[in-house]
Design a protein around this motif. Sequence first.
Motif, PDB file in Angstrom:
ATOM      1  N   ASN A 138     -84.354 -90.594  43.568  1.00  0.00           N
ATOM      2  CA  ASN A 138     -83.954 -89.191  43.677  1.00  0.00           C
ATOM      3  C   ASN A 138     -84.947 -88.272  42.977  1.00  0.00           C
ATOM      4  N   ALA A 139     -85.350 -88.656  41.759  1.00  0.00           N
ATOM      5  CA  ALA A 139     -86.277 -87.824  40.991  1.00  0.00           C
ATOM      6  C   ALA A 139     -87.619 -87.718  41.699  1.00  0.00           C
ATOM      7  N   ARG A 140     -88.075 -88.809  42.285  1.00  0.00           N
ATOM      8  CA  ARG A 140     -89.346 -88.785  43.002  1.00  0.00           C
ATOM      9  C   ARG A 140     -89.254 -87.919  44.257  1.00  0.00           C
ATOM     10  N   ASP A 141     -88.178 -88.085  45.035  1.00  0.00           N
ATOM     11  CA  ASP A 141     -88.016 -87.309  46.261  1.00  0.00           C
ATOM     12  C   ASP A 141     -87.902 -85.815  45.975  1.00  0.00           C
ATOM     13  N   LEU A 142     -87.354 -85.474  44.823  1.00  0.00           N
ATOM     14  CA  LEU A 142     -87.219 -84.066  44.446  1.00  0.00           C
ATOM     15  C   LEU A 142     -88.503 -83.508  43.831  1.00  0.00           C
ATOM     16  N   HIS A 143     -89.503 -84.364  43.615  1.00  0.00           N
ATOM     17  CA  HIS A 143     -90.764 -83.986  42.978  1.00  0.00           C
ATOM     18  C   HIS A 143     -90.566 -83.679  41.496  1.00  0.00           C
ATOM     19  N   LEU A 144     -89.616 -84.365  40.878  1.00  0.00           N
ATOM     20  CA  LEU A 144     -89.405 -84.203  39.437  1.00  0.00           C
ATOM     21  C   LEU A 144     -90.259 -85.172  38.634  1.00  0.00           C
ATOM     22  N   ILE A 145     -90.882 -86.130  39.293  1.00  0.00           N
ATOM     23  CA  ILE A 145     -91.772 -87.069  38.617  1.00  0.00           C
ATOM     24  C   ILE A 145     -93.209 -86.657  38.912  1.00  0.00           C
ATOM     25  N   ARG A 146     -93.961 -86.383  37.863  1.00  0.00           N
ATOM     26  CA  ARG A 146     -95.327 -85.872  38.016  1.00  0.00           C
ATOM     27  C   ARG A 146     -96.306 -86.750  37.231  1.00  0.00           C
ATOM     28  N   ASN A 147     -97.507 -86.846  37.749  1.00  0.00           N
ATOM     29  CA  ASN A 147     -98.583 -87.539  37.041  1.00  0.00           C
ATOM     30  C   ASN A 147     -99.264 -86.536  36.127  1.00  0.00           C
ATOM     31  N   GLY A 150    -102.474 -88.997  33.493  1.00  0.00           N
ATOM     32  CA  GLY A 150    -102.573 -90.398  33.876  1.00  0.00           C
ATOM     33  C   GLY A 150    -101.295 -91.192  33.739  1.00  0.00           C
ATOM     34  N   THR A 151    -100.195 -90.554  33.321  1.00  0.00           N
ATOM     35  CA  THR A 151     -98.910 -91.242  33.217  1.00  0.00           C
ATOM     36  C   THR A 151     -97.831 -90.415  33.914  1.00  0.00           C
ATOM     37  N   GLU A 152     -96.749 -91.085  34.288  1.00  0.00           N
ATOM     38  CA  GLU A 152     -95.665 -90.417  34.997  1.00  0.00           C
ATOM     39  C   GLU A 152     -94.717 -89.737  34.016  1.00  0.00           C
ATOM     40  N   HIS A 153     -94.463 -88.469  34.241  1.00  0.00           N
ATOM     41  CA  HIS A 153     -93.557 -87.681  33.399  1.00  0.00           C
ATOM     42  C   HIS A 153     -92.380 -87.181  34.231  1.00  0.00           C
ATOM     43  N   LEU A 154     -91.266 -86.945  33.558  1.00  0.00           N
ATOM     44  CA  LEU A 154     -90.081 -86.369  34.193  1.00  0.00           C
ATOM     45  C   LEU A 154     -90.021 -84.897  33.806  1.00  0.00           C
ATOM     46  N   VAL A 155     -90.256 -84.018  34.773  1.00  0.00           N
ATOM     47  CA  VAL A 155     -90.287 -82.588  34.472  1.00  0.00           C
ATOM     48  C   VAL A 155     -88.885 -81.992  34.598  1.00  0.00           C
ATOM     49  N   ALA A 156     -88.692 -80.844  33.981  1.00  0.00           N
ATOM     50  CA  ALA A 156     -87.395 -80.176  34.006  1.00  0.00           C
ATOM     51  C   ALA A 156     -87.137 -79.568  35.383  1.00  0.00           C
ATOM     52  N   ILE A 157     -85.865 -79.558  35.772  1.00  0.00           N
ATOM     53  CA  ILE A 157     -85.482 -78.966  37.054  1.00  0.00           C
ATOM     54  C   ILE A 157     -85.860 -77.489  37.089  1.00  0.00           C
ATOM     55  N   GLU A 158     -85.679 -76.797  35.970  1.00  0.00           N
ATOM     56  CA  GLU A 158     -86.014 -75.376  35.913  1.00  0.00           C
ATOM     57  C   GLU A 158     -87.510 -75.155  36.188  1.00  0.00           C
TER      58      GLU A 158
END
Length: 390
Positions: A138-147, A150-158
């Motif tokens: 879900n987080a990936r499909d929503l584009h909430l996971i960003r590189n 060089g590492t994957e981060h979980l960004v805020a919905i806002e």
Amino acid sequence: MSFEEALFLAKAIQTHGSGQRVRRLTLFEALKRSPDSSTSRKLITASRQYGLTTGSYAAEWLQLTSLGTTATDPNAAPATKAAARAECAISKIAPFNAIYEKYKGSRLPASQVLRDAAREVGVADSKAAECVETFLANARDLHLIRNIGGTEHLVAIEQLVDQVAEQAGKDTDLAQPVAENDYTEVVAASELKGSDKGRRRETSKAQVTATAMTADTCFVISPIGDPGSEQRKHADLVLTSLIEPALKELNLRAVRADRISRPGLITGQIIEQLTKARLVIADLSFSNPNVYYELALRHATRKPVVQIIRTADKLPFDVGQFRTVTIDTTDIYTLVPQIELHLQEITRQCRAALEDMRDQGTAESPLSRFYPEFWDEIAGKHPDRTPPST
């Protein structure tokens, strides 16, 4: 199901019912799907659990919720859609929201750490892995996971919503209400900056024999290629770094064609693997004709299949509606940070395919969806119908 998979039903109501409530039987007739199949029931249940629709799989009518309407409205602004989808997919699902709140704004930890976080909020041990797999999807499909760095981060919905709004404002063509395809482009464009803006997202060598085909086997259909070729390097990388680790969670063993015969030669052993293996993973990268031929043979068995494809390749329409994991192999800098996410998604898709097989005794394929009576005719259950002459 992931949110993106459940969103299919809400989009269907928006398309076929103009966003208004629609009879369940009428909707599934328009979708050319059986309304009472196990897959259809799961779809309705998942859509309701995500807060997109109301009505059970036994209800006469299905209807969009207010959030479901916003999430699929072709006239809604991109930022409004992004916020509605994030609320349904993450915020309103208690364990997903707990994981999100704990790690938003920071680097994604290992999957085992995420599973511990799920257990902390009451997810049963037996469901922790599936919970994390679905959350990451879900987080990936929503584009909430960003590189980032060089590492994957979980960004805020806002942050996502603000970036989508900013991007739509910069593009005069997209500042107005947009269609679904345009919405996807806006979200993707808001995900990255600068030169990265256009980036697309997302065995053992021992010989095996036909006697090794047991309930723990996953047969891998792959564009193998000659030794040293790009196809061979791709096939080996995907097998050893993605498929094999992903299958460990399900206690399955990967078997590839070149371990049982010469590459490219359709032998009796390969046919047996295609018909008897508990699961098949088909790598559709490079548009290899042998792969598509073997995939068609597997479809005829009505047994589980999961598809994999590179972002550089186009998924044909005929198989584009079925479980597919997209892998960005543009370069090592995009692939390596996403290895863990790809592993989790492959495991999730394989688990879902096996569960469908267990629940309904058959797997969904083009044959089962568009010609469900095929096997009845073969079995002679329709004696009034004459099979075509040879």
